[in-house]
Design an enzyme around this catalytic site. Structure first.
Site, PDB file in Angstrom:
ATOM      1  N   HIS B  20      -0.053  52.109  -6.319  1.00  0.00           N
ATOM      2  CA  HIS B  20      -0.921  52.310  -5.163  1.00  0.00           C
ATOM      3  C   HIS B  20      -2.380  52.209  -5.582  1.00  0.00           C
ATOM      4  CE1 HIS B  20       2.920  54.190  -4.235  1.00  0.00           C
ATOM      5  NE2 HIS B  20       2.638  54.108  -2.966  1.00  0.00           N
ATOM      6  N   HIS B 251      -2.629  49.956   0.264  1.00  0.00           N
ATOM      7  CA  HIS B 251      -2.098  51.305   0.011  1.00  0.00           C
ATOM      8  C   HIS B 251      -1.085  51.337  -1.117  1.00  0.00           C
ATOM      9  CE1 HIS B 251      -0.080  55.098   0.514  1.00  0.00           C
ATOM     10  NE2 HIS B 251      -0.945  55.475   1.421  1.00  0.00           N
ATOM     11  N   GLU B 401       8.214  80.053   4.125  1.00  0.00           N
ATOM     12  CA  GLU B 401       9.101  79.934   2.959  1.00  0.00           C
ATOM     13  C   GLU B 401       8.671  78.782   2.045  1.00  0.00           C
ATOM     14  OE1 GLU B 401      10.092  79.798   6.128  1.00  0.00           O
ATOM     15  OE2 GLU B 401      11.050  81.732   6.466  1.00  0.00           O
ATOM     16  N   HIS B 463      21.895  81.737  10.621  1.00  0.00           N
ATOM     17  CA  HIS B 463      21.393  82.574   9.534  1.00  0.00           C
ATOM     18  C   HIS B 463      22.406  82.747   8.392  1.00  0.00           C
ATOM     19  CE1 HIS B 463      18.236  83.245  12.365  1.00  0.00           C
ATOM     20  NE2 HIS B 463      17.644  84.176  11.645  1.00  0.00           N
TER      21      HIS B 463
END
Lengths: 654, 654
Positions: B20, B251, B401, B463
């Site tokens: 890149h 890119h 998290e 859960h």
């Protein structure tokens, strides 16, 4: 009327001795105004296509949902079901589950998923409206979201995408109660949510979430927004509780008998548990009838639609495939591949198949998380969807794998759309919570995941999946396909489309592969999950099982063994799940009785022992990859025809 | 000097025919000003504890990093290594890998990880400064981030956490080039990043990213900020390229020979590939010497520190454990459990162990993603860290998290801190990309993941992890522990702390479990990953293997079998990875030669065949869970002592 929600919530949580009373009690006023004055819904026809969607993103407050379904007259939730909150086999599980309770639009609970799924619903509404006009498709998507929803990273992907696409029929009611499980939100968060949503292209403002007039005014204003709307509703969690209102103690535990007594007094609620005064219930049921006329009008408009459009709309909303067109498209692709076999990457084979599939299945809406040219998920004719025009078939999701997967869930749940994605396989990790929900809910989201091994080469170990096939295969109710050539690729596409009750993943290569299937067969050989792709010359001493890019290596390995006089066969295993689902006798027949079994996959061994046994040999990866041209990596990690042959010789003691 | 970066980047990518060039060429001016005027670093001492950290979050622009390391004089990156960009075994892999190239602070590439990891580095800086004073610890963390970094959801978690904690030594340089792989950013994004960062508690503003004076002014202003700083630097991707500057074509692909020729002309860069004019290289090397005096001054201040503090600081920064104190603490916990056995959940056992471990190991910094009371990761004495005071030992990560896991990686990479987290096991999915990076980089991040099965009960299938143990075990270089009682819990904690070269997960129960280990042993029985916890009465006909909460069920099953006269033994398998790492003979001895093998785990079977064979019986889950009190769920899904005994009887043909 709001107190009816509060009473049901606190009593049901108390009876279950488990659950979250705080949110339903705090958000009861918001929900009451929404359901009694704004939401377009018909409890007698929960699947009416033009209903507004309501998503309780804060799924832990499930009693709010169940109270609303019961009070407005859905047959799915009776007062007996509310009494059985969180009990085995009830219609009122701990978190709302769309596959259990009619009226629940999507499963929520893992925070952030609801709002991100709702974005997909609002996208599907725009797409279907672009196809069928706004006399047939014109509804809102409402979300009730919590602090937790807005702290999760997926919320950023969702709101940025919604803002970019100007989903002005998406209205998020933020239950801004300033409390999370650990205590006051100030322990962990200082975000100015109104400013944040504005930065993402939304209209957003603050109101008092207990002031019915303010809520109604805000929702009225939201109806004509040019952007998605976020209304931050300042509420008191556990509203009404004398000792726990405004505190985290009301969040995730029963209030307790004393506090419930006090709450009854504070709210002047004199009815015993699970009894709603007749006049209040009557008002609620009347609210449930509010959209009858709108529904009848819609029925008339729909009946006036041209018959072909009507049946197509119904087919799409029912999730049925245009089977004849699909079968013909698959056949055409396979015939073309027979006529001129292709040595191409399976990602390229995917694009080749899509060129024919896309016109045949108008439900398909493709996309990519900013890897369009690498994923090969956009055909030449596909127009991109934009805020100004939703008639296209391709979505630039941006670098938002998680938001993409959740939006796809929302699109399938809305109906009318079969979404497929594009990203690298390694980034399935980013999308995983939403992909899991797809499996749980049984939504047909199809994930095209390319660059599926060390075969991607120079990008190195951060981009090379080694454990992802195993990790995805571990998710129940998800089909993971790894086709070995262009023919298997279109066959796996067909199986993924036909898998209407769960998500599918197609793991595809960056590197070119030979076309192994050269003889045309009308049947889908991948349908059984595994089949013999290269027969042994005589009684097989060795069975080699492989997937994807390693099948041709396995075939070359078998040829090397044949040169040494050892008969070896090769079984391609494009889908472990479909193979595991075969009758035991068929499975045994495909596995065969060669004394030596070898698995070949450029990934970790986990899961392979089910096929090759723990005494089988495995040629694959045991750790992370490396950065180099891919052919060098296959050599470095010993995934070669020579290694396959050597493993067989060793097992044969030769 | 900036053009030296551009030339190296375009030539290395061209030679590799992969990579890149766009970002290094666009961000060269930003990097030049930062490295020549602001960054405190010493190429001769890459591990100097008080160096500023520089994180290239946009890891795909790795040639920027390698160019800077070469130009400033790090011995790790020679010009030959730059010529070998992206080749097998080079120090210049496709993405920056901290375990390969000295001077690279963290592995980046998966977008969003770098900025989120940097937040952890800045937190560790504050924590260590709170402990050792700012004469010893006072450095900045700089990040170069791309559009992609800021689109990923994890960026929201990271910047919200940084804003909340007022990490004013964290400075993010946003390479605002308006281009992503698919094309102009306007295809997929409309976020006002400056406003967004402000909403999250940052100081943020825009500058011209090619104007050295503006960059220097902004960085000067950033030095004294009271909040984290984001400087949006408007740049042109592929700066200098006549045909590709400002376009996505620069890119992710080589510019091509023609364009490189044109770029040389445009930049008036006449040197051949990989040659830097002597005067420019001299200036760069001088920049690499800039902090020599600061380093020498720091050495003096450090030498003046009290000897105990000095050795403690060095021990912590080197990642060495206070072994004697740790061993004593573990022994004390085990003795206490022997004296009074506990029937508690393993999450509670974790807290019990932490009460003794926390004072013994000052490096440990705990936390939870808003589930503190449920994860039991906070001991009574632990003070929470806040923006005003970093002397605490506990972090309220918020409902983040993923951001938590990435911040933990940053803390371990910074050094001085052993972070441990708290969340539910099912939410490992949210944290997974950062956990994978921990495994790849080999960082000691310890994840406490409670509510590890259907045993959590009423919250239901969203859960209840069923596939997560398998999915985590699939990740190379990660230890997954599932202790069966309070004694195994402290033993697993010890092993996790001693695992200095990779992350560990402790999967713990919500529900109470009997203490099976009642006899005190000084050795760590979990260290081999598996051991016989219940012996057969006589020659075993059945071996039952189980983990965590299912070990006591297995023992009860063995007792039922004993009543029928069938000798069965039980092996606890707290860690598959440690067991797999044992010498083959030891593994075989532990597995034993009973004709019938049974696996018991409230999770999917994947991975178990390695122990029990594909002809073994498995008592566990085959799909998602359900919402109900947990004892009912164990019955519903058939994970009971009776089911274990029945499976054995069936295999025995009885």
């Amino acid at each position: 009327m709001a107190n009816a929600i509060r009473a049901l919530a606190m009593d049901a949580v108390q009876q279950a001795n488990s659950g979250h009373p705080g949110l339903p009690m705090g958000a009861a006023d918001i929900a009451t105004v929404l359901f009694t004055q704004f939401l377009k819904f018909d409890p007698a026809a929960p699947k009416w296509p033009d209903r507004d969607r309501f998503v309780l993103s804060a799924g832990h407050g499930s009693m709010l949902m169940y109270a609303l379904l019961y009070l407005t007259g859905y047959s799915s939730v009776t007062i007996d079901e509310i009494k059985r909150f969180r009990q085995l086999g009830s219609k009122t599980p701990g978190h709302p589950e769309n596959f259990i309770t009619e009226g629940v639009e999507t499963t929520t609970g893992p925070l952030g998923q609801g709002i991100a799924t709702a974005v997909g619903m609002a996208m599907a509404e725009k797409i279907m409206a672009a196809n069928y006009g706004d006399t047939i498709v014109d509804h809102k998507t409402y979300v009730l979201a919590s602090d937790g929803d807005l702290m999760e990273g997926i919320s950023h992907e969702a709101i940025a995408l919604a803002g970019h696409l100007k989903l002005n029929k998406l209205i998020v009611l933020f239950d801004d109660n300033g409390i999370s499980i650990d205590g006051p939100l100030t322990l962990a968060d200082s975000v100015d949510q109104v400013k944040r949503f504005e930065a993402c292209g939304w209209n957003a403002w603050r109101i008092d979430g207990h002031d019915h007039k303010a809520i109604a005014e805000a929702l009225t204003k939201a109806q004509s927004s040019d952007k998605p709307v976020m209304i931050a509703c300042r509420t008191t969690i556990g509203f009404g509780s004398p000792s726990k209102a405004g505190k985290s103690s009301s969040h995730g535990s029963p209030l307790g008998a004393d506090d419930i007594k006090g709450t009854r007094e504070a709210l002047k609620w004199t009815s015993p548990p699970f009894e709603i005064p007749a006049d209040i219930l009557k008002d609620w049921r009347k609210a449930g009838e509010r959209s009858k006329a709108a529904h009848a009008d819609w029925d008339k408009r729909f009946a006036a639609l041209e018959a072909g459009q009507r049946s197509e709309f119904t087919r799409r909303m029912n999730g049925e495939l245009p089977k004849a067109a699909l079968d013909a498209a698959v056949k055409a692709v396979k015939e073309s591949l027979q006529a001129s076999p292709k040595e191409i990457a399976t990602r390229t084979a995917c694009e080749f198949a899509l060129e024919t599939l896309i016109p045949a299945v108008p439900d398909m809406i493709g996309g990519s998380a900013d890897l369009t040219g690498s994923n090969n998920t956009r055909t030449k004719s596909m127009k991109a969807i934009s805020a100004a025009d939703f008639s296209g078939r391709f979505i630039h999701y941006g670098i938002r794998e998680h938001g993409m997967a959740a939006a796809m869930n929302g699109m399938t749940l809305h109906g009318g759309v079969i979404p497929y994605s594009g990203t690298f396989l390694v980034f399935s990790d980013y999308a995983r919570p939403a992909m899991r929900l797809a499996a749980l809910m049984g939504t047909r989201a199809i994930h095209i995941m390319t660059h599926d091994s060390i075969g991607l080469g120079e990008d190195g170990p951060t981009h090379q999946p080694v454990e992802h096939l195993a990790a995805l295969r571990a998710i129940p109710n998800m089909l993971v396909f790894r086709p070995c050539d262009a023919v298997e690729t279109v066959e796996c596409w067909q199986l993924a489309l036909e898998n209407a009750t769960g998500p599918s993943v197609l793991a595809l290569t960056r590197q070119n592969l030979p076309q192994l299937s050269k003889d045309f067969v009308t049947t889908n050989r991948c349908a059984a999950g595994a089949y013999e792709i290269h027969a042994a010359d005589g009684q097989a001493q060795v069975s080699i099982f492989a997937t994807g890019s390693e099948v041709s290596i396995a075939v070359d390995g078998a040829k090397l063994l044949a040169e040494k006089g050892i008969a070896a066969r090769v079984v391609s295993v494009p889908s472990f799940e479909l193979f595991a689902a075969q009758p035991e006798a068929k499975r045994r027949a495909i596995i065969g009785d060669a004394p030596v079994k070898i698995g070949v996959e450029a990934a970790v061994r986990q899961g392979w022992d089910a096929i090759i046994g723990n005494d089988g040999a495995f040629v694959g990866m045991s750790g992370f990859g490396s950065s180099a041209p891919y052919k060098e990596l296959y050599k470095k990690f010993g995934i070669t025809a020579e290694a396959v042959a050597a493993a067989a010789m060793q097992k044969l003691g030769k």
